[in-house]
Design a protein around this motif. Structure first.
Motif, PDB file in Angstrom:
ATOM      1  N   ASP A  66      50.496  27.498  45.063  1.00  0.00           N
ATOM      2  CA  ASP A  66      50.205  27.895  46.437  1.00  0.00           C
ATOM      3  C   ASP A  66      50.722  29.305  46.720  1.00  0.00           C
ATOM      4  OD1 ASP A  66      52.875  25.939  48.030  1.00  0.00           O
ATOM      5  OD2 ASP A  66      52.870  27.358  46.361  1.00  0.00           O
ATOM      6  N   MET A  67      50.781  30.124  45.668  1.00  0.00           N
ATOM      7  CA  MET A  67      51.215  31.495  45.845  1.00  0.00           C
ATOM      8  C   MET A  67      50.105  32.315  46.514  1.00  0.00           C
ATOM      9  SD  MET A  67      52.577  34.137  42.974  1.00  0.00           S
ATOM     10  CE  MET A  67      54.092  33.210  42.778  1.00  0.00           C
ATOM     11  N   PRO A  68      50.405  33.034  47.586  1.00  0.00           N
ATOM     12  CA  PRO A  68      49.368  33.834  48.252  1.00  0.00           C
ATOM     13  C   PRO A  68      48.915  34.973  47.368  1.00  0.00           C
ATOM     14  CG  PRO A  68      51.523  34.274  49.205  1.00  0.00           C
ATOM     15  CD  PRO A  68      51.686  33.102  48.277  1.00  0.00           C
ATOM     16  N   THR A  69      47.680  35.396  47.583  1.00  0.00           N
ATOM     17  CA  THR A  69      47.087  36.400  46.709  1.00  0.00           C
ATOM     18  C   THR A  69      47.801  37.739  46.807  1.00  0.00           C
ATOM     19  OG1 THR A  69      45.485  36.919  48.442  1.00  0.00           O
ATOM     20  CG2 THR A  69      44.812  35.359  46.752  1.00  0.00           C
ATOM     21  N   GLU A  70      48.513  38.022  47.905  1.00  0.00           N
ATOM     22  CA  GLU A  70      49.214  39.292  47.966  1.00  0.00           C
ATOM     23  C   GLU A  70      50.402  39.329  47.010  1.00  0.00           C
ATOM     24  OE1 GLU A  70      50.546  36.912  51.700  1.00  0.00           O
ATOM     25  OE2 GLU A  70      48.711  37.309  50.593  1.00  0.00           O
ATOM     26  N   ASP A  71      50.787  38.174  46.453  1.00  0.00           N
ATOM     27  CA  ASP A  71      51.892  38.133  45.505  1.00  0.00           C
ATOM     28  C   ASP A  71      51.439  38.337  44.074  1.00  0.00           C
ATOM     29  OD1 ASP A  71      53.820  37.752  47.424  1.00  0.00           O
ATOM     30  OD2 ASP A  71      53.761  35.575  47.309  1.00  0.00           O
ATOM     31  N   VAL A  72      50.173  38.581  43.862  1.00  0.00           N
ATOM     32  CA  VAL A  72      49.673  38.818  42.517  1.00  0.00           C
ATOM     33  C   VAL A  72      48.999  40.177  42.471  1.00  0.00           C
ATOM     34  CG1 VAL A  72      49.389  36.373  41.999  1.00  0.00           C
ATOM     35  CG2 VAL A  72      47.504  37.629  43.015  1.00  0.00           C
ATOM     36  N   GLY A  73      48.815  40.696  41.259  1.00  0.00           N
ATOM     37  CA  GLY A  73      48.201  41.994  41.099  1.00  0.00           C
ATOM     38  C   GLY A  73      46.696  41.900  40.955  1.00  0.00           C
ATOM     39  N   LYS A  74      46.045  43.047  41.013  1.00  0.00           N
ATOM     40  CA  LYS A  74      44.591  43.095  40.957  1.00  0.00           C
ATOM     41  C   LYS A  74      44.123  43.635  39.615  1.00  0.00           C
ATOM     42  CE  LYS A  74      44.065  45.677  44.649  1.00  0.00           C
ATOM     43  NZ  LYS A  74      43.420  46.409  45.760  1.00  0.00           N
ATOM     44  N   PHE A  75      43.072  43.028  39.080  1.00  0.00           N
ATOM     45  CA  PHE A  75      42.309  43.603  37.988  1.00  0.00           C
ATOM     46  C   PHE A  75      41.088  44.288  38.594  1.00  0.00           C
ATOM     47  CE2 PHE A  75      44.387  40.252  35.374  1.00  0.00           C
ATOM     48  CZ  PHE A  75      44.918  41.069  34.387  1.00  0.00           C
ATOM     49  N   CYS A  76      40.902  45.544  38.267  1.00  0.00           N
ATOM     50  CA  CYS A  76      39.746  46.305  38.755  1.00  0.00           C
ATOM     51  C   CYS A  76      39.204  47.132  37.588  1.00  0.00           C
ATOM     52  CB  CYS A  76      40.144  47.210  39.926  1.00  0.00           C
ATOM     53  SG  CYS A  76      40.873  46.333  41.331  1.00  0.00           S
ATOM     54  N   TYR A  77      38.152  47.881  37.855  1.00  0.00           N
ATOM     55  CA  TYR A  77      37.488  48.656  36.812  1.00  0.00           C
ATOM     56  C   TYR A  77      37.834  50.135  36.940  1.00  0.00           C
ATOM     57  CZ  TYR A  77      34.667  44.442  36.186  1.00  0.00           C
ATOM     58  OH  TYR A  77      34.255  43.154  35.960  1.00  0.00           O
ATOM     59  N   TYR A  78      38.160  50.752  35.809  1.00  0.00           N
ATOM     60  CA  TYR A  78      38.260  52.211  35.791  1.00  0.00           C
ATOM     61  C   TYR A  78      36.940  52.848  36.201  1.00  0.00           C
ATOM     62  CZ  TYR A  78      42.722  53.559  33.500  1.00  0.00           C
ATOM     63  OH  TYR A  78      44.040  53.833  33.212  1.00  0.00           O
ATOM     64  N   PHE A  79      35.846  52.288  35.662  1.00  0.00           N
ATOM     65  CA  PHE A  79      34.523  52.893  35.835  1.00  0.00           C
ATOM     66  C   PHE A  79      33.575  51.856  36.437  1.00  0.00           C
ATOM     67  CE2 PHE A  79      36.457  54.410  31.776  1.00  0.00           C
ATOM     68  CZ  PHE A  79      36.948  55.613  32.274  1.00  0.00           C
ATOM     69  N   PRO A  80      33.709  51.565  37.740  1.00  0.00           N
ATOM     70  CA  PRO A  80      32.943  50.482  38.347  1.00  0.00           C
ATOM     71  C   PRO A  80      31.446  50.722  38.381  1.00  0.00           C
ATOM     72  CG  PRO A  80      34.132  51.730  40.019  1.00  0.00           C
ATOM     73  CD  PRO A  80      34.640  52.201  38.696  1.00  0.00           C
ATOM     74  N   SER A  81      31.024  51.963  38.241  1.00  0.00           N
ATOM     75  CA  SER A  81      29.583  52.236  38.236  1.00  0.00           C
ATOM     76  C   SER A  81      29.022  52.358  36.820  1.00  0.00           C
ATOM     77  CB  SER A  81      29.282  53.521  39.020  1.00  0.00           C
ATOM     78  OG  SER A  81      29.954  54.627  38.444  1.00  0.00           O
ATOM     79  N   GLY A  82      29.865  52.207  35.820  1.00  0.00           N
ATOM     80  CA  GLY A  82      29.402  52.303  34.445  1.00  0.00           C
ATOM     81  C   GLY A  82      28.493  51.147  34.086  1.00  0.00           C
ATOM     82  N   TYR A  83      27.509  51.400  33.240  1.00  0.00           N
ATOM     83  CA  TYR A  83      26.548  50.361  32.901  1.00  0.00           C
ATOM     84  C   TYR A  83      27.133  49.419  31.854  1.00  0.00           C
ATOM     85  CZ  TYR A  83      25.493  53.866  29.267  1.00  0.00           C
ATOM     86  OH  TYR A  83      25.587  54.792  28.266  1.00  0.00           O
ATOM     87  N   ALA A  84      26.817  48.142  32.001  1.00  0.00           N
ATOM     88  CA  ALA A  84      27.327  47.102  31.116  1.00  0.00           C
ATOM     89  C   ALA A  84      26.274  46.747  30.071  1.00  0.00           C
ATOM     90  CB  ALA A  84      27.705  45.866  31.930  1.00  0.00           C
ATOM     91  N   LEU A  85      26.632  45.858  29.147  1.00  0.00           N
ATOM     92  CA  LEU A  85      25.644  45.349  28.197  1.00  0.00           C
ATOM     93  C   LEU A  85      24.510  44.674  28.953  1.00  0.00           C
ATOM     94  CD1 LEU A  85      27.862  43.707  25.424  1.00  0.00           C
ATOM     95  CD2 LEU A  85      26.556  45.828  25.235  1.00  0.00           C
ATOM     96  N   PRO A  86      23.286  44.818  28.503  1.00  0.00           N
ATOM     97  CA  PRO A  86      22.176  44.164  29.203  1.00  0.00           C
ATOM     98  C   PRO A  86      22.300  42.650  29.107  1.00  0.00           C
ATOM     99  CG  PRO A  86      21.429  45.097  27.114  1.00  0.00           C
ATOM    100  CD  PRO A  86      22.821  45.595  27.329  1.00  0.00           C
ATOM    101  N   GLU A  87      21.985  41.978  30.195  1.00  0.00           N
ATOM    102  CA  GLU A  87      22.048  40.513  30.190  1.00  0.00           C
ATOM    103  C   GLU A  87      20.821  39.954  29.474  1.00  0.00           C
ATOM    104  OE1 GLU A  87      22.345  36.732  33.301  1.00  0.00           O
ATOM    105  OE2 GLU A  87      22.426  38.805  34.044  1.00  0.00           O
ATOM    106  N   SER A  88      21.071  39.030  28.563  1.00  0.00           N
ATOM    107  CA  SER A  88      19.969  38.359  27.879  1.00  0.00           C
ATOM    108  C   SER A  88      20.456  37.011  27.377  1.00  0.00           C
ATOM    109  CB  SER A  88      19.449  39.201  26.709  1.00  0.00           C
ATOM    110  OG  SER A  88      20.413  39.289  25.681  1.00  0.00           O
ATOM    111  N   ALA A  89      19.522  36.090  27.194  1.00  0.00           N
ATOM    112  CA  ALA A  89      19.883  34.741  26.777  1.00  0.00           C
ATOM    113  C   ALA A  89      20.494  34.716  25.385  1.00  0.00           C
ATOM    114  CB  ALA A  89      18.650  33.839  26.822  1.00  0.00           C
ATOM    115  N   ASP A  90      20.110  35.675  24.544  1.00  0.00           N
ATOM    116  CA  ASP A  90      20.627  35.659  23.177  1.00  0.00           C
ATOM    117  C   ASP A  90      21.830  36.576  22.984  1.00  0.00           C
ATOM    118  OD1 ASP A  90      19.267  38.025  23.470  1.00  0.00           O
ATOM    119  OD2 ASP A  90      18.150  37.877  21.582  1.00  0.00           O
ATOM    120  N   MET A  91      22.331  37.212  24.047  1.00  0.00           N
ATOM    121  CA  MET A  91      23.465  38.121  23.887  1.00  0.00           C
ATOM    122  C   MET A  91      24.707  37.423  23.318  1.00  0.00           C
ATOM    123  SD  MET A  91      24.565  41.165  23.914  1.00  0.00           S
ATOM    124  CE  MET A  91      23.303  42.083  24.807  1.00  0.00           C
ATOM    125  N   PRO A  92      25.085  36.210  23.744  1.00  0.00           N
ATOM    126  CA  PRO A  92      26.258  35.568  23.125  1.00  0.00           C
ATOM    127  C   PRO A  92      26.126  35.426  21.614  1.00  0.00           C
ATOM    128  CG  PRO A  92      25.679  34.445  25.153  1.00  0.00           C
ATOM    129  CD  PRO A  92      24.566  35.403  24.878  1.00  0.00           C
TER     130      PRO A  92
END
Length: 599
Positions: A66-92
């Motif tokens: 029951d720890m409030p979220t302000e007691d934990v740190g955030k994971f964020c992106y260095y490059f939030p607008s950078g393009y990711a791998l294309p999504e596809s059913a066979d990518m895994p």
């Protein structure tokens, strides 16, 4: 932050009605997780009548449900607008094929041995545990079998939290957090040495066969463990069985309600999954205590501050120049880590914790996996003979380093502490011997040692194939591709650097070439794979390439630069290591070991 959390365990924010209030709680989403809060009060009273056996240890703790979220740190992106791998059913499946091509030659060729002492492999893991926790598992994220699709970045940043405070503050050693409940307070009293509250308690190794490595006269060389507390009536089995929360209770008791005597009482249970990381935990606990003695002060805060500052200084001045391109480290230090500083300024508005870049945690700082060997020259009993001795084994196999821990229950030996013949001899870990490959790290490259493709001591539901786990995680968390990250770094004002070509990315075995081409990874490359490949090609396997060096150095330097309590921001100007012995200041990990009587 204190918690008992193994690799592969994960916490996300609840989405039910109860969690829609301010300070939404965190909930374990996998049945094998044990995440409940207990930690240190501001001031711990002395214990009466506690045996003064073997000096000092850290806090073993877990994150409150029951720890409030302000007691934990955030994971964020260095490059939030950078393009990711294309999504596809066979990518895994495409990623799995790439992962399966990342297997080192057997037997290992001499060319795969680096000039990096092997301690740097596990020092990196220790640093990682100090900064981050919670990227390894979510019930529907990166480790599940079968097909998966990427999470949106908004989903990731809204639901994934860092269970560490993100700084290089040795949180995994000290476990700085707010405790909950009487059992939490009880444990926090036990962690500190009763004869001198400025110090922390360690444990003695178990006597086995008369074989004792150095130091023979100061053998507080294991972690504090539950068995010692029970044997000396500091805790009782009844007290453990009375813990109301079943998850917390199961940290200390097995399925039949019997205590687990090998359980280490430390700030992060991951530091007792691997023997070398556990021995580094011992080293830094000893360092704290030696500094408490050297300052002739009974101040815990003074010893902790000096331990943290030395550790931070060593990370920036020894660890980083060893594993990164030294010229890039110098550039990042001279500019005070502008990439991370801009990231910090953007994401630190909601609380005191240091935000953590996902490109670093999920990809950049996982380069150490490729440095792991299948076996090491560990000590005179499990390694090279010394002084006429006959080793029990010619080397310590990787699986043995997992077995002789609390997690591995000391490989089934009827002892509660580490057997004394498994105590590390650090001289074998800090210097290179060209004639002895067990005294070097493997090169940083795209090939992993076989034990990492079938990991032991992993919770149910977690991929045991580490390369598959890392690549799937990056895809599931929508990391930017390496090419996108390169573009962003080059546009941020840093000096220009070399970039891998599609041909270089596809180099390797037939299976590697096919996997890279089939997945389109020669032009849209998973960040973790690219960082390993550029180290292999541009760093000759001896250090990270330019992109990896920028991500790793910016993050570690930036954490220190932006921490008002770090050595960088010491009152009166940037602190430098001090003279605590007659010879020289502590400016290397070898100096720490020598100062602590371990070298």
């Amino acid at each position: 932050m204190l918690f008992c959390l193994g690799h592969g365990q994960h916490v996300v924010q609840e989405k039910d009605a109860a969690s829609k209030t301010a300070g939404a709680p965190l909930t374990a989403v996998a049945p094998d997780m044990h995440l409940k809060g207990y930690a240190a009060p501001t001031r711990e009273p002395e214990l009466e009548g506690e045996p003064a056996e073997a000096g000092m240890a850290g806090d073993a703790d877990m994150v409150s449900a029951d720890m409030p979220t302000e007691d934990v740190g955030k994971f964020c992106y260095y490059f939030p607008s950078g393009y990711a791998l294309p999504e596809s059913a066979d990518m895994p499946e495409l990623l799995d094929a790439l992962a399966d091509s990342m297997v080192e030659a057997n037997p290992v060729s001499a060319e795969q041995n680096s000039q990096i002492p092997p301690v740097f492999t596990y020092w990196g893991q220790f640093i990682d545990h100090d900064m981050t926790a919670n990227t390894d598992r979510e019930s529907d994220v990166s480790m599940i079998e079968g097909n998966i699709s990427p999470k949106t970045r908004d989903e990731v940043t809204a639901n994934l939290f860092n269970l560490r405070d993100g700084s290089l503050g040795l949180d995994s050693l000290y476990g700085d957090t707010v405790g909950q409940g009487p059992f939490a307070n009880r444990l926090s009293q036990i962690m500190r040495f009763p004869g001198n509250r400025a110090k922390m308690r360690l444990g003695l190794p178990a006597a086995v066969g008369g074989r004792v490595p150095l130091p023979e006269t100061d053998n507080a060389t294991d972690l504090l463990r539950l068995g010692f507390l029970l044997r000396n009536n500091i805790l009782t089995v009844e007290e453990l069985r009375a813990i109301p929360d079943p998850d917390l209770r199961s940290v200390f008791l097995d399925g039949d309600g019997n205590p687990i005597p090998t359980r280490a009482i430390i700030g992060d249970s991951r530091n007792d999954e691997n023997l070398i990381v556990a021995q580094l935990q011992v080293l830094f606990l000893r360092f704290h205590n030696k500094l408490a003695d050297a300052t002739q002060s009974r101040s815990f805060d003074t010893a902790r501050r000096l331990t943290r500052w030395h550790y931070q200084w060593l990370v920036l001045h020894e660890y980083l120049p060893t594993v990164c391109d030294p010229a890039i480290v110098d550039e990042v230090v001279d500019l005070a880590a502008p990439l991370y500083t801009a990231f910090y300024d953007m994401h630190n508005g909601s609380g005191p914790k240091m935000p953590m870049p996902l490109e670093f945690s999920v990809a950049g700082f996982r380069f150490g996996h490729s440095m792991v060997r299948g076996g090491y020259d560990h000590n005179r009993f499990f390694g090279q003979a010394e002084g006429g001795s006959t080793p029990l084994q010619p080397f310590a196999a990787m699986n043995d380093l997992f077995a002789f821990t609390g997690d591995g229950r000391m490989n089934g030996f009827p002892v509660e502490q580490l057997p004394q013949n498994w105590v590390v001899e650090w001289d074998r870990w800090v210097s290179i011997d060209p004639a002895n490959p067990g005294r070097s790290a493997r090169k940083i490259d795209t090939e992993l040692a076989p034990p990492l493709l079938d990991l032991v001591n992993q919770p149910a539901g977690v991929f045991k194939h580490l390369a598959r786990r890392n690549l799937r995680r990056g895809y599931r968390l929508s990391l930017p591709t390496a090419q996108s990250c390169v573009e962003s770094v080059l546009n941020s004002g840093y000096k220009q650097f070399d970039v891998l070509t599609p041909e270089q990315l596809a180099e390797g075995s037939d299976a590697r070439q096919k996997a890279v081409k089939d997945g389109g990874f020669d032009t849209n490359t998973p960040l973790w794979f690219y960082i390993l490949k550029e180290a292999e090609v541009l760093g000759n396997g001896e250090h990270l390439g330019p992109l990896g060096s920028h991500i790793v150095a910016n993050t570690l330097v930036g954490l220190v630069v932006n921490d008002i309590e770090s050595y960088w921001n010491a009152p009166g100007g940037r602190w430098q290591p001090e003279h605590f012995d007659a010879q020289h200041p502590i400016k290397s990990i070898q100096d720490v070991m020598r100062f602590c009587g371990m070298l």
